[in-house]
Structures are given as structure tokens and as C-alpha cells.
Write a protein that holds these residues in place. Structure first.
Motif, PDB file in Angstrom:
ATOM      1  N   GLY A 127       0.798  -1.219   0.000  1.00  0.00           N
ATOM      2  CA  GLY A 127       0.000   0.000   0.000  1.00  0.00           C
ATOM      3  C   GLY A 127       0.824   1.259   0.000  1.00  0.00           C
ATOM      4  O   GLY A 127       0.299   2.347  -0.095  1.00  0.00           O
TER       5      GLY A 127
ATOM      6  N   THR B  54     -10.189   3.470   0.985  1.00  0.00           N
ATOM      7  CA  THR B  54      -9.030   2.943   0.249  1.00  0.00           C
ATOM      8  C   THR B  54      -8.201   4.023  -0.431  1.00  0.00           C
ATOM      9  O   THR B  54      -7.164   3.714  -1.007  1.00  0.00           O
ATOM     10  CB  THR B  54      -9.462   1.883  -0.784  1.00  0.00           C
ATOM     11  OG1 THR B  54     -10.377   2.478  -1.706  1.00  0.00           O
ATOM     12  CG2 THR B  54     -10.099   0.684  -0.101  1.00  0.00           C
TER      13      THR B  54
ATOM     14  N   SER C   6      -2.810   1.620   2.931  1.00  0.00           N
ATOM     15  CA  SER C   6      -3.079   0.529   3.877  1.00  0.00           C
ATOM     16  C   SER C   6      -1.960   0.347   4.893  1.00  0.00           C
ATOM     17  O   SER C   6      -2.213  -0.083   6.012  1.00  0.00           O
ATOM     18  CB  SER C   6      -3.314  -0.781   3.123  1.00  0.00           C
ATOM     19  OG  SER C   6      -2.158  -1.141   2.387  1.00  0.00           O
ATOM     20  N   ASN C   7      -0.756   0.694   4.530  1.00  0.00           N
ATOM     21  CA  ASN C   7       0.364   0.504   5.454  1.00  0.00           C
ATOM     22  C   ASN C   7       0.398   1.549   6.564  1.00  0.00           C
ATOM     23  O   ASN C   7       1.156   1.401   7.527  1.00  0.00           O
ATOM     24  CB  ASN C   7       1.693   0.484   4.697  1.00  0.00           C
ATOM     25  CG  ASN C   7       1.974   1.779   3.977  1.00  0.00           C
ATOM     26  OD1 ASN C   7       1.069   2.426   3.442  1.00  0.00           O
ATOM     27  ND2 ASN C   7       3.222   2.167   3.931  1.00  0.00           N
TER      28      ASN C   7
ATOM     29  N   THR D  46      -2.771   2.999   7.767  1.00  0.00           N
ATOM     30  CA  THR D  46      -4.156   3.223   8.179  1.00  0.00           C
ATOM     31  C   THR D  46      -4.739   2.019   8.906  1.00  0.00           C
ATOM     32  O   THR D  46      -4.604   0.895   8.456  1.00  0.00           O
ATOM     33  CB  THR D  46      -5.032   3.505   6.932  1.00  0.00           C
ATOM     34  OG1 THR D  46      -4.463   4.589   6.202  1.00  0.00           O
ATOM     35  CG2 THR D  46      -6.453   3.837   7.312  1.00  0.00           C
TER      36      THR D  46
ATOM     37  N   LEU E 140     -11.208  -5.131   2.706  1.00  0.00           N
ATOM     38  CA  LEU E 140     -10.156  -4.269   3.261  1.00  0.00           C
ATOM     39  C   LEU E 140      -8.978  -5.099   3.765  1.00  0.00           C
ATOM     40  O   LEU E 140      -7.822  -4.737   3.544  1.00  0.00           O
ATOM     41  CB  LEU E 140     -10.716  -3.406   4.394  1.00  0.00           C
ATOM     42  CG  LEU E 140     -11.603  -2.249   3.968  1.00  0.00           C
ATOM     43  CD1 LEU E 140     -12.251  -1.606   5.191  1.00  0.00           C
ATOM     44  CD2 LEU E 140     -10.808  -1.220   3.176  1.00  0.00           C
ATOM     45  N   ARG E 141      -9.285  -6.185   4.462  1.00  0.00           N
ATOM     46  CA  ARG E 141      -8.213  -7.061   4.965  1.00  0.00           C
ATOM     47  C   ARG E 141      -7.382  -7.615   3.816  1.00  0.00           C
ATOM     48  O   ARG E 141      -6.156  -7.668   3.890  1.00  0.00           O
ATOM     49  CB  ARG E 141      -8.802  -8.215   5.791  1.00  0.00           C
ATOM     50  CG  ARG E 141      -9.383  -7.797   7.120  1.00  0.00           C
ATOM     51  CD  ARG E 141      -8.337  -7.368   8.133  1.00  0.00           C
ATOM     52  NE  ARG E 141      -7.430  -8.475   8.374  1.00  0.00           N
ATOM     53  CZ  ARG E 141      -6.114  -8.326   8.526  1.00  0.00           C
ATOM     54  NH1 ARG E 141      -5.555  -7.156   8.482  1.00  0.00           N
ATOM     55  NH2 ARG E 141      -5.355  -9.369   8.727  1.00  0.00           N
TER      56      ARG E 141
ATOM     57  N   TYR F 265      -5.353  -3.730   4.885  1.00  0.00           N
ATOM     58  CA  TYR F 265      -5.745  -2.842   5.984  1.00  0.00           C
ATOM     59  C   TYR F 265      -5.954  -3.638   7.267  1.00  0.00           C
ATOM     60  O   TYR F 265      -6.359  -4.792   7.234  1.00  0.00           O
ATOM     61  CB  TYR F 265      -7.054  -2.108   5.650  1.00  0.00           C
ATOM     62  CG  TYR F 265      -6.900  -1.067   4.585  1.00  0.00           C
ATOM     63  CD1 TYR F 265      -6.604   0.252   4.903  1.00  0.00           C
ATOM     64  CD2 TYR F 265      -7.049  -1.403   3.245  1.00  0.00           C
ATOM     65  CE1 TYR F 265      -6.444   1.202   3.920  1.00  0.00           C
ATOM     66  CE2 TYR F 265      -6.903  -0.449   2.255  1.00  0.00           C
ATOM     67  CZ  TYR F 265      -6.600   0.843   2.597  1.00  0.00           C
ATOM     68  OH  TYR F 265      -6.436   1.783   1.610  1.00  0.00           O
TER      69      TYR F 265
END
Length: 85
Positions: free
Chosen positions: A7, A44, A48-49, A51, A72-73, A77
Motif C-alpha cells: 500500500g 481505500t 493501507s500501510n 491506516t 479491506l483485509r 488494511y
């Protein structure tokens, strides 16, 4: 986009990453999300890294919400529950 699988941007930070890093002193930011925000996939836009998606306690865990959390996973995330006891 020049993103890696985590991410983040390869070798440098995006402007969004830089803002988050400056606000969180380099740690992950916990972002409260409503059901609407979750289902519209708007979170998104954040990396992700950096948040953690924090689900508000008012969100009912119905099939749509569960599917959005799984998505999301899969995107890397961390999903947390707000004020969970």
C-alpha cells in the motif's frame, strides 16, 4: 501509480502518506468509519500501510459490512472496532 504490495510507494512517500506520517509521528493512523464510508470503499484512498480502519460501534455487522471488511483485509488494511468492550 507506483505502489508496492503493502500500500505504500516504492522508495518514496506519496503526498497523502507524507500528511499521515506528519500527523501520526510515523505511526499508523486510526480512522473512524461509518457504514456508508465503509460500503462506498472510500477509505481505500488512504494507504493501507499507514491506516487502521476503525468501525464505529453503530455499525451492524450484516453481510455487506462483513464483505467490506474482508475486502479491506485482503487489501492489507487492519480493521478494528471502535469503543469495543
Amino acid at each position: 501509480r507506483n505502489r508496492d504490495n503493502g500500500g505504500g510507494y516504492r522508495g518514496r512517500h506519496s503526498p497523502t502518506d507524507q500528511v499521515i506520517l506528519s500527523l501520526t509521528a510515523g505511526k499508523k493512523g486510526f480512522i473512524n468509519v461509518t457504514r456508508r464510508l465503509l460500503l462506498q470503499d472510500l477509505i481505500t484512498v488512504l494507504p493501507s500501510n499507514l491506516t487502521v480502519v476503525e468501525l464505529l460501534e453503530s455499525i451492524t455487522p450484516d453481510p455487506e459490512v462483513i464483505q467490506a471488511c474482508r475486502k479491506l483485509r485482503q487489501a492489507g488494511y487492519i480493521v478494528a472496532m471502535d469503543d469495543f468492550i
